[in-house]
Design an enzyme around this catalytic site. Structure first.
Site, PDB file in Angstrom:
ATOM      1  CG  ASN A  38      -0.321   0.298   2.649  1.00  0.00           C
ATOM      2  OD1 ASN A  38       1.265   0.304   2.783  1.00  0.00           O
ATOM      3  ND2 ASN A  38      -0.733   0.104   3.554  1.00  0.00           N
ATOM      4  CG  ASN A  40       1.069   2.781   4.503  1.00  0.00           C
ATOM      5  OD1 ASN A  40       1.050   3.577   3.710  1.00  0.00           O
ATOM      6  ND2 ASN A  40       0.429   2.222   5.915  1.00  0.00           N
ATOM      7  CG  HIS A 131      15.863  30.099   1.011  1.00  0.00           C
ATOM      8  ND1 HIS A 131      16.388  30.412  -0.340  1.00  0.00           N
ATOM      9  CD2 HIS A 131      14.865  31.234   0.961  1.00  0.00           C
ATOM     10  CE1 HIS A 131      16.199  31.223  -0.754  1.00  0.00           C
ATOM     11  NE2 HIS A 131      14.494  31.316  -0.565  1.00  0.00           N
ATOM     12  CE  LYS A 193      15.460  36.428  -7.650  1.00  0.00           C
ATOM     13  NZ  LYS A 193      16.033  35.336  -7.238  1.00  0.00           N
ATOM     14  NE  ARG A 195      11.734  33.901  -6.380  1.00  0.00           N
ATOM     15  CZ  ARG A 195      12.191  34.069  -7.615  1.00  0.00           C
ATOM     16  NH1 ARG A 195      11.914  33.895  -8.981  1.00  0.00           N
ATOM     17  NH2 ARG A 195      13.277  33.202  -7.330  1.00  0.00           N
TER      18      ARG A 195
END
Ligand code: R5P
Length: 316
Positions: A38, A40, A131, A193, A195
């Protein structure tokens, strides 16, 4: 001091895990990861870990969510097998870019990942180049961040840097690019830059700093779709640069990365091995060089086990 040191690996990046274990001079711990019909995931730890100081290596690589769940199950299995301390080693932190609430009714998933790791039983975390460094603050357990800067600095130092300038792809990357430039003794420039919408595309229009006739080294934490790098290369060429080289920690190389990186026509693209790069992709990217982070992770694991400083590693 905790018990015997043991290093286990999930299935996301066996090559890096083997390199880390090799650097430490030990074998990876024995475990079996299987799937039920399944889908898992089942993890079985195949050796005694009672009272051990255990490190589990799992990076964020496709399938990202499956690998995260596998990591959680592995930590849980180790916890209930009576490991004394468990350190989650995350070369590339899962969902790192989902680190803020910049829209209504969304999850700060990087924080959720921190919660999940702690709930599973992690006692410490070791990650590389987050990040946003604030992600460390999502944890209520000790969390260390390694920077790949020493590895990248060593590489670029071995080349002629007499006419070079380090370039940050945006203001957000300015701090880590500044640190990199300082280590290389180079000046720095920053691209403006923005977005333009909710899509992953970005446009650059302006630049702060002197780049004309220079060899530029664009420095960034990660390359995902390659849009930021292609755009940075375009704007730099518009300002009359001589060469465009790139140094980045995480080679996510998702979506359109291959096309965009080819279009960027880079003179050199240097990344690290925090994420496995499929041969089919790496062989297609011109001038690509992948640097190993195994010794950094190995040294950090030894330091954590021995109760020694991690920040000293960043000063070397
Ligand atoms: C942005 O904040 C990051 O520092 C990178 O510039 C970004 O993640 C790169 O993404 P992409 O390659 O998709 O432009």
């Amino acid at each position: 001091m905790f018990g015997e040191m043991k290093v286990f690996s999930g299935s996301s990046h066996p090559t890096l895990a083997a390199g880390i274990a090799g650097h430490i001079g030990m074998q990876l711990g024995k475990s079996r990861i299987t799937r039920f019909s399944n889908e898992n995931i089942k993890v079985k730890i195949d050796e005694n870990v009672r009272e051990s100081d255990v490190f589990v290596i799992q990076t964020s690589a496709p399938p990202v969510s499956d690998n995260l769940v596998e990591m959680l199950i592995m930590i849980d299995a180790l916890k209930f097998a009576s490991a004394a301390r468990i350190t989650a080693v995350l070369p590339y932190y899962p969902y790192a870019r989902s680190d803020k609430k910049d829209e209504a009714r969304i999850s700060i998933t990087a924080r959720l990942v921190a919660d999940l790791l702690q709930t599973a039983g992690a006692d410490r975390v070791l990650a590389m180049t987050l990040h946003a460094p604030q992600i460390l603050g999502f944890f209520r357990i000790p969390a260390d961040q390694l920077l790949a800067t020493p590895v990248l600095v060593n590489h670029f130092r071995s080349s002629d840097l007499s006419n070079s300038v380090v370039v940050a792809t945006d203001a957000g990357a300015g701090k880590i690019a500044g640190h990199f430039a300082k280590r290389l003794g180079l000046p720095m420039a920053i691209i403006d830059k923005r977005r333009v919408d909710d899509s992953e595309s970005a446009r650059s229009t302006a630049l702060i700093g002197e780049v004309a006739d220079k060899d530029c080294i664009i420095f960034d934490d990660e390359i995902a779709t390659g849009g930021s790098i292609r755009e940075a290369a375009r704007i730099l060429r518009g300002f009359g640069v001589r060469r465009v080289r790139v140094g980045a920690t995480h080679a996510v190389f998702s979506g359109t990365a291959l096309t965009r990186l080819k279009e960027a026509e880079l003179d050199e693209l240097v990344v690290t091995d925090t994420i496995p790069i499929p041969q089919a992709i790496s062989s297609e990217i011109p001038n690509l060089k992948v640097l190993s982070t195994a010794s950094m992770f190995g040294d950090a694991i030894l330091r954590i086990h021995g109760g020694r400083s991690i920040s000293e590693m960043m000063e070397a």
